[in-house]
Motif scaffolding. Sequence first.
Motif, short mmCIF file in Angstrom:
data_model
loop_
_atom_site.label_atom_id
_atom_site.label_comp_id
_atom_site.label_asym_id
_atom_site.label_seq_id
_atom_site.Cartn_x
_atom_site.Cartn_y
_atom_site.Cartn_z
N LEU A 84 -3.64 -18.56 -25.71
CA LEU A 84 -4.63 -19.30 -25.24
C LEU A 84 -5.26 -18.25 -25.24
O LEU A 84 -4.63 -17.16 -24.05
CB LEU A 84 -4.56 -20.15 -24.19
CG LEU A 84 -3.88 -21.33 -24.34
CD1 LEU A 84 -3.82 -22.56 -23.51
CD2 LEU A 84 -5.30 -22.37 -24.76
N ASP A 85 -6.59 -17.63 -24.97
CA ASP A 85 -7.76 -16.58 -24.04
C ASP A 85 -8.12 -17.06 -22.63
O ASP A 85 -9.66 -17.06 -22.55
CB ASP A 85 -8.91 -16.61 -25.14
CG ASP A 85 -9.33 -15.07 -24.62
OD1 ASP A 85 -8.38 -14.31 -24.36
OD2 ASP A 85 -10.85 -14.63 -25.53
N LEU A 121 -7.80 -24.46 -19.68
CA LEU A 121 -7.64 -25.39 -20.58
C LEU A 121 -7.92 -26.21 -21.13
O LEU A 121 -7.33 -27.16 -22.43
CB LEU A 121 -5.99 -25.87 -19.66
CG LEU A 121 -4.95 -25.21 -19.02
CD1 LEU A 121 -4.04 -25.42 -18.56
CD2 LEU A 121 -4.62 -23.93 -20.29
N ASP A 122 -8.85 -26.70 -21.64
CA ASP A 122 -9.67 -28.34 -22.20
C ASP A 122 -8.87 -29.10 -22.08
O ASP A 122 -8.90 -29.69 -23.33
CB ASP A 122 -9.92 -27.16 -24.02
CG ASP A 122 -10.43 -27.98 -24.31
OD1 ASP A 122 -11.84 -28.49 -23.94
OD2 ASP A 122 -10.94 -27.83 -25.63
N THR A 171 -0.24 -28.42 -22.43
CA THR A 171 -1.14 -27.58 -23.00
C THR A 171 -0.25 -25.56 -21.92
O THR A 171 -0.20 -24.77 -22.94
CB THR A 171 -2.65 -27.16 -22.97
OG1 THR A 171 -3.10 -28.41 -23.70
CG2 THR A 171 -3.36 -25.97 -23.60
N ALA A 172 -0.50 -25.24 -20.98
CA ALA A 172 0.32 -24.75 -20.06
C ALA A 172 1.39 -24.34 -20.93
O ALA A 172 2.23 -23.21 -21.08
CB ALA A 172 -0.02 -24.47 -18.64
N ARG A 173 2.17 -25.38 -20.61
CA ARG A 173 3.78 -24.88 -21.44
C ARG A 173 3.77 -24.52 -23.23
O ARG A 173 4.44 -23.77 -23.17
CB ARG A 173 4.46 -26.42 -21.25
CG ARG A 173 5.27 -26.73 -19.84
CD ARG A 173 5.78 -27.96 -20.00
NE ARG A 173 6.20 -28.54 -18.71
CZ ARG A 173 6.57 -29.68 -18.33
NH1 ARG A 173 6.44 -30.91 -18.97
NH2 ARG A 173 7.08 -29.77 -16.87
#
Length: 307
Positions: A242-243, A288-289, A299-301
């Motif tokens: 992820l950017d 994180l959309d 998503t974070a994980r």
Amino acid sequence: MGASLPQRAPNPDRTRAGVGSAVDALDGDAGDARALDHAVAELVRRTRFPVGFGGLAQGDTIYVTSIHGARTRRLEGLVVEASRGLGGRALVEKRPRLALDYRSSRSITHDYDRAVLGEGISTLFAVPVMVGNRARGVIYCGSWAESPVGDVVARPAFAVAEELSAELRIREEVQRRLTLSPAPAGQVTMPATTREELRETYAELRSIAAVVDDPALRARLDRLEKRLAALSHDATEPSLELDVRLSPREIDVLACAALGATNAEIASTLDLKEGTVKSYLQSAMAKLDASTRHAAVVTARRAGLLP
């Protein structure tokens, strides 16, 4: 806070051997030793007492391994037995001990005069470092002249001891996770119960780090967080690049949300307003959309931002 009870005379040979044993033990967890040394340095800085020293307990014995501000080498190699001296009493009684005038104190047998008075210390204050119900060690601050120990000295000394306690407790938990039995051959996923416990530990660590002002301590806590996150990575699930960059507070809030906490519960844990928690969550979800907090956590994980 009374003066210490009578002490046994230390055996010089045992003192030196004890230090060797302590070094051997601490080499297995150098992080604890670094944490102690940082705490002792902070003790001197915050209390403005000129000399500070401390040690972690191995069994019923305190091995002094950190000394700051000393004018001599007399404190080096000091070994303190349980119930002996200020530190030994603090260790057993789990409360601070004070000798306002060490030299003339009638409740001290002065068996440690060679170390304490040899350094020129007049007033000595010992504070135990508590981890749960255990005293993990003792930190001392001393003055070369008789000095009162009021709130100006006691409060920062207690604060340093509490900070060291928090870091040692977290380090113990991290080490416990790291020493869990490895998964059987062919098993690449961590048991669900273990992963959930790890996530709870991570969230607690984030909540503690959030109220720590000391940059050096925060940096060490950050390294522990990264070890926990890496430890919980699921090898069966591909990583996500992820950017985006989440703020520390956004990660704090997501870590609590990952445990199913409500906004009100998160606010209480992190000492924030409920509206502020909602704002951080919305910001993290946007970055994180993700349309829901659950999706944001997933998503974070995958991106390695959460365990």
